[in-house]
Design a protein around this motif. Structure first.
Motif, short mmCIF file in Angstrom:
data_model
loop_
_atom_site.label_atom_id
_atom_site.label_comp_id
_atom_site.label_asym_id
_atom_site.label_seq_id
_atom_site.Cartn_x
_atom_site.Cartn_y
_atom_site.Cartn_z
N PRO A 193 6.56 18.81 14.15
CA PRO A 193 5.64 18.96 12.73
C PRO A 193 4.31 18.10 12.78
O PRO A 193 4.34 17.01 13.45
CB PRO A 193 6.77 18.73 11.68
N SER A 194 3.46 18.65 11.95
CA SER A 194 2.34 17.73 11.71
C SER A 194 2.18 17.36 10.57
O SER A 194 2.73 17.90 9.57
CB SER A 194 0.96 18.45 12.34
N SER A 234 -1.31 13.22 12.20
CA SER A 234 -0.30 12.79 13.19
C SER A 234 0.80 13.88 13.32
O SER A 234 0.81 14.73 12.66
CB SER A 234 0.31 11.39 12.41
N GLY A 235 1.73 13.43 14.04
CA GLY A 235 2.68 14.61 14.33
C GLY A 235 3.73 14.14 15.43
O GLY A 235 3.16 13.35 16.29
N MET A 236 4.65 14.98 15.63
CA MET A 236 5.43 14.81 16.71
C MET A 236 4.75 16.08 17.95
O MET A 236 4.67 17.18 17.79
CB MET A 236 7.11 15.19 16.48
N VAL A 237 4.70 15.35 19.21
CA VAL A 237 3.93 15.87 20.08
C VAL A 237 4.62 17.21 20.48
O VAL A 237 5.95 17.17 20.94
CB VAL A 237 3.83 15.05 21.55
N HIS A 238 3.72 18.24 20.41
CA HIS A 238 4.40 19.80 20.59
C HIS A 238 5.13 19.75 22.06
O HIS A 238 4.42 19.33 22.97
CB HIS A 238 3.22 20.52 20.46
N ALA A 239 6.11 20.46 21.94
CA ALA A 239 6.86 20.63 23.31
C ALA A 239 5.98 21.53 24.29
O ALA A 239 6.06 21.24 25.62
CB ALA A 239 7.92 21.65 22.98
N LEU A 288 0.76 -1.27 -0.11
CA LEU A 288 0.03 -0.09 0.05
C LEU A 288 0.83 1.44 0.07
O LEU A 288 1.78 1.38 0.95
CB LEU A 288 -0.74 -0.04 1.38
N PRO A 289 0.88 2.08 -1.00
CA PRO A 289 1.38 3.41 -0.84
C PRO A 289 0.86 4.24 0.20
O PRO A 289 -0.21 4.34 0.36
CB PRO A 289 1.07 4.07 -2.41
N VAL A 290 1.85 4.80 1.05
CA VAL A 290 1.55 5.64 1.90
C VAL A 290 2.37 7.03 2.08
O VAL A 290 3.44 7.00 1.74
CB VAL A 290 1.53 4.95 3.47
N ARG A 291 1.52 8.34 2.13
CA ARG A 291 2.20 9.35 2.04
C ARG A 291 1.97 10.19 3.23
O ARG A 291 0.71 10.24 3.93
CB ARG A 291 1.54 10.11 0.73
N PHE A 292 3.25 11.10 3.50
CA PHE A 292 3.00 11.91 4.78
C PHE A 292 3.13 13.30 4.19
O PHE A 292 3.82 13.70 3.38
CB PHE A 292 4.14 11.60 5.78
N ARG A 293 1.89 14.08 4.27
CA ARG A 293 2.06 15.65 3.93
C ARG A 293 1.79 16.43 5.22
O ARG A 293 1.18 16.28 5.99
CB ARG A 293 0.63 15.34 3.23
N PHE A 306 12.38 14.30 27.07
CA PHE A 306 11.41 13.31 26.42
C PHE A 306 10.71 13.84 25.07
O PHE A 306 10.64 15.25 25.04
CB PHE A 306 10.24 12.93 27.19
N GLN A 307 10.52 13.06 24.11
CA GLN A 307 9.64 13.44 23.05
C GLN A 307 9.01 12.10 22.43
O GLN A 307 9.08 11.08 22.79
CB GLN A 307 10.73 14.11 21.68
N GLY A 308 8.03 12.50 21.31
CA GLY A 308 7.31 11.35 20.95
C GLY A 308 6.21 11.59 19.94
O GLY A 308 6.29 12.88 19.46
N PHE A 309 5.51 10.91 19.44
CA PHE A 309 4.47 10.86 18.44
C PHE A 309 3.07 10.79 18.87
O PHE A 309 3.06 9.99 19.98
CB PHE A 309 4.96 10.24 17.18
N ALA A 310 2.05 11.20 18.14
CA ALA A 310 0.79 11.10 18.49
C ALA A 310 0.12 10.95 16.98
O ALA A 310 0.75 11.25 15.92
CB ALA A 310 0.16 12.17 19.15
N PHE A 311 -1.17 10.19 16.86
CA PHE A 311 -1.69 10.07 15.87
C PHE A 311 -3.29 10.10 16.20
O PHE A 311 -3.33 9.64 17.31
CB PHE A 311 -1.48 9.02 14.77
N GLY A 312 -4.10 10.37 15.13
CA GLY A 312 -5.70 10.22 15.52
C GLY A 312 -6.45 9.75 14.31
O GLY A 312 -5.84 10.29 13.14
N MET A 313 -7.14 8.93 14.42
CA MET A 313 -8.18 8.26 13.13
C MET A 313 -9.45 8.21 13.34
O MET A 313 -9.87 8.05 14.56
CB MET A 313 -7.33 7.07 12.46
N GLY A 314 -10.16 8.33 12.30
CA GLY A 314 -11.71 8.31 12.55
C GLY A 314 -12.08 6.98 12.10
O GLY A 314 -11.93 6.35 11.00
N ILE A 315 -12.70 6.37 13.15
CA ILE A 315 -13.11 4.67 12.82
C ILE A 315 -14.00 4.58 12.03
O ILE A 315 -14.02 3.60 11.01
CB ILE A 315 -13.52 3.99 14.24
#
Ligand code: PHE
Length: 367
Positions: free
Chosen positions: A270-271, A297-302, A256-261, A315-324
């Motif tokens: 960044p988001s 998605s994105g890296m959790v804002h400082a 599956l092609p996946v693109r991060f925009r 610490f740093q990290g990432f988050a994402f959210g999707m509609g089921i």
């Protein structure tokens, strides 16, 4: 000594009551004795014509007689009724050889199925499932997540506010599962203060969310799944690998092609919006050269880390959210989101899943 006539009446009535063959016969006897023109009733009426002395004596005798008859009638009635029940139970047997009425098995709702699949895929990547309340306060849902007061997401036409508050924080129905990010990070920061080692945060948060929207692709109540990873060395590379693996497993399309925009969310920097390749005309996923937006998605804002008590220099990290609903509609070709909530049994039977075939990653997810 009772008068002769009353003695006769009694000696005549008691054996008759004791021998009454059924409740109808017993009722006839009762009427003949105690009914409006029954023998005892008549004798009572006749009391009025007696001298006071005689009236008193005979009245007392009549009362004794009446009580004796009433008790005998009640006793016989009880005996007859319980005998009737015993006879009925003996006569009416349950026929255990009769075939049972067929009980059609229920089906797992497609939304539940998608949540199970998401949990299986992220579970294999080491994520835990975390839940939070649907009723939130505005700091947890907005403020902590770097969403300022003037942000449109906070506006009345977007979010359901309640006539209630938690202290000085307004109560609302959470418009996204991101509020559970706040809760998890605040809890984690507290825990860290008391422990020398704390495992990283690695959670997904499936659950109900609310926005004042209603049309074929928006419902005032819908479902999201949030993801959050926080540790010392988490990078955007982890975010990309994690989501690409998820999307390929979920859509059962290894290439599956996946693109991060590049995009914008107040709580990540960044988001990125994440798109998958599909064919706009046929709706086929994985081929066709068109792009379809799937999740944020994105890296959790400082600021978000700091608001929750976590040092963004450490610490740093990432988050994402999707509609089921959205990813379920795409996978199974469901055109109108309102069908999910209409409880039409025929629809549920068609789109539902067998409870005997749970979502398990190693079996793949049949489409
Ligand atoms: N909360 C965002 C939404 O509801 C989704 C999101 C979650 C985006 C986490 C980035 C990171 O649209």
């Amino acid at each position: 000594m009772p008068s002769d006539d009353l003695n006769t009446l009694r000696n005549d009535a008691l054996p008759k009551i004791g021998a009454a063959p059924d409740t109808e016969a017993l009722e006839d006897i009762r009427i003949a004795l105690l009914g409006k023109s029954g023998a005892v009733t008549q004798a009572m009426k006749a009391l009025g014509g007696l001298e006071p002395e005689a009236r008193k004596a005979r009245g007392a005798e009549l009362n004794v007689l009446k009580t004796a008859l009433t008790e005998a009638l009640a006793a016989r009635r009880a005996t007859l009724e319980s005998a009737g029940l015993t006879a009925r139970l003996a006569a009416q047997r349950i026929d255990i050889s009769a075939p049972p009425r067929p009980e059609p098995p229920g089906a797992i709702h497609p939304i539940s199925r998608t949540l199970d699949e998401i949990a299986a895929i992220f579970g294999a990547q080491g994520f835990a499932v975390k839940e939070g309340p649907d009723i939130e306060d505005d700091w947890t849902a907005f403020g902590a997540l770097n969403i300022p007061v003037h942000h449109p997401a906070r506006a009345m036409m977007d979010t359901f506010y309640l006539n209630a508050a938690f202290g000085n924080r307004r109560a609302l129905l959470r418009p996204h599962t991101s509020s559970v990010q706040t809760r998890t990070m605040v809890e984690w920061a507290r825990l860290r203060a008391t422990m020398s080692e704390t495992p990283p945060i690695r959670i997904i948060v499936p659950g109900r969310t609310y926005r004042s929207d209603h049309d074929a692709t928006h419902s005032p109540m819908f479902h999201q799944c949030e993801g959050l990873v926080i540790a010392k060395d988490i990078t955007l590379g982890h975010l990309k690998g994690c989501l690409i693996d998820f999307l390929r497993a979920y859509f059962d399309a290894p290439a599956l092609p996946v693109r991060f925009r590049a995009s914008y969310f107040p709580f990540t920097e960044p988001s990125m919006e994440v798109d998958i390749g599909w064919n706009r005309k046929t709706g086929e996923i994985g081929k066709g050269g068109d792009w379809l937006e799937i999740l944020g998605s994105g890296m959790v804002h400082a600021n978000v880390l700091a608001n929750c008590g976590i040092d963004p220099r450490e610490f740093q990290g990432f988050a994402f959210g999707m509609g089921i609903e959205r990813i379920t509609m795409l996978k199974y070709g469901i055109a109108d989101l309102r069908l999910f909530y209409e409880s039409d049994v025929r629809w549920l039977r068609h789109y539902g899943f067998s409870a005997l075939a749970p979502a398990m990653l190693h079996e793949g997810f049949e489409r």
